[in-house]
Scaffold this active site. Structure first.
Site, short mmCIF file in Angstrom:
data_model
loop_
_atom_site.label_atom_id
_atom_site.label_comp_id
_atom_site.label_asym_id
_atom_site.label_seq_id
_atom_site.Cartn_x
_atom_site.Cartn_y
_atom_site.Cartn_z
N CYS A 1 7.37 3.55 -5.81
CA CYS A 1 6.01 2.99 -5.87
C CYS A 1 6.13 1.48 -5.78
CB CYS A 1 5.36 3.40 -7.19
SG CYS A 1 3.69 2.76 -7.38
N HIS A 40 -0.02 11.17 -4.96
CA HIS A 40 0.51 9.97 -5.63
C HIS A 40 -0.63 8.97 -5.89
CE1 HIS A 40 3.83 6.86 -6.13
NE2 HIS A 40 2.76 6.10 -6.01
N GLU A 41 -1.46 8.74 -4.87
CA GLU A 41 -2.52 7.74 -5.01
C GLU A 41 -3.62 8.23 -5.96
OE1 GLU A 41 -1.42 5.14 -4.07
OE2 GLU A 41 -0.02 5.79 -2.54
N HIS A 86 -2.70 7.55 -9.40
CA HIS A 86 -2.99 6.15 -9.77
C HIS A 86 -4.43 6.01 -10.28
CE1 HIS A 86 0.46 3.66 -8.80
NE2 HIS A 86 0.58 4.19 -7.59
C1 LIG Z 1 5.25 9.36 -1.13
S1 LIG Z 1 4.00 8.74 -2.05
C2 LIG Z 1 4.51 7.08 -2.26
C3 LIG Z 1 3.37 6.16 -2.31
C4 LIG Z 1 3.76 4.75 -2.62
N1 LIG Z 1 2.59 3.96 -2.79
C5 LIG Z 1 2.18 3.58 -4.01
O1 LIG Z 1 1.13 3.92 -4.50
C6 LIG Z 1 4.54 4.16 -1.46
O2 LIG Z 1 5.75 4.10 -1.54
O3 LIG Z 1 3.92 3.81 -0.47
#
Ligand SMILES: CSCC[C@H](NC=O)C(=O)O
Length: 136
Positions: free
Chosen positions: A85, A126-127, A130
């Site tokens: 992240c 993932h987002e 958040h």
């Molecule tokens: C595979 S989901 C990874 C998402 C991460 N972005 C952060 O919120 C990023 O590395 O872009």
């Protein structure tokens, strides 16, 4: 406008508030900031630029898709994966689902649903975490 990446866990751990039409300009800031970090980032949530509203952006293939108030309405196929992240250092193991259906409001302020699998689905999960103050 390109914004600095927020690494303040006090902000990142907050549950983001529902977005409204007044938040539409945040989409451009997310687009600019993701583009500026495209070499190391595939998606962002608004709290990563300090805006605690439920807005995310994801690079889905060649497209950058912005979603307001995303909700996962169906999911299947749990698996473990290592993720990084931009707001944190290192990689951590987390559970994701292979296939999801996500409901969201688009930039034309229309409700839309998409079924996504594999890496695009992982980015959205993932987002969306958040938006709920959940970090990997
Ligand atoms: C595979 S989901 C990874 C998402 C991460 N972005 C952060 O919120 C990023 O590395 O872009």
């Amino acid at each position: 406008m390109i914004k600095p990446i927020n690494r303040d866990v006090n902000i990142l751990r907050q549950v983001s508030q529902p977005a409204s039409k007044a938040d539409l300009p945040v989409a451009q800031d997310l687009r600019d900031t993701l583009t500026a970090n495209a070499n190391r980032c595939v998606g962002m949530a608004a709290n990563m630029i300090g805006v605690t509203k439920r807005i995310i952006i994801a690079s889905l293939g060649p497209l950058q898709v912005v979603m307001f108030n995303p909700q996962i309405v169906a999911k299947s196929g749990p698996y473990q994966v290592q993720e990084g992240c931009l707001s944190l250092s290192g990689q951590r193991s987390t559970t994701r689902f292979q296939k999801i259906r996500v409901r969201f409001t688009n930039e034309q302020w229309e409700q839309q649903e998409l079924t996504l699998t594999a890496f695009p689905a992982e980015i959205i999960q993932h987002e969306l975490d958040h938006c709920n103050g959940i970090l990997i």
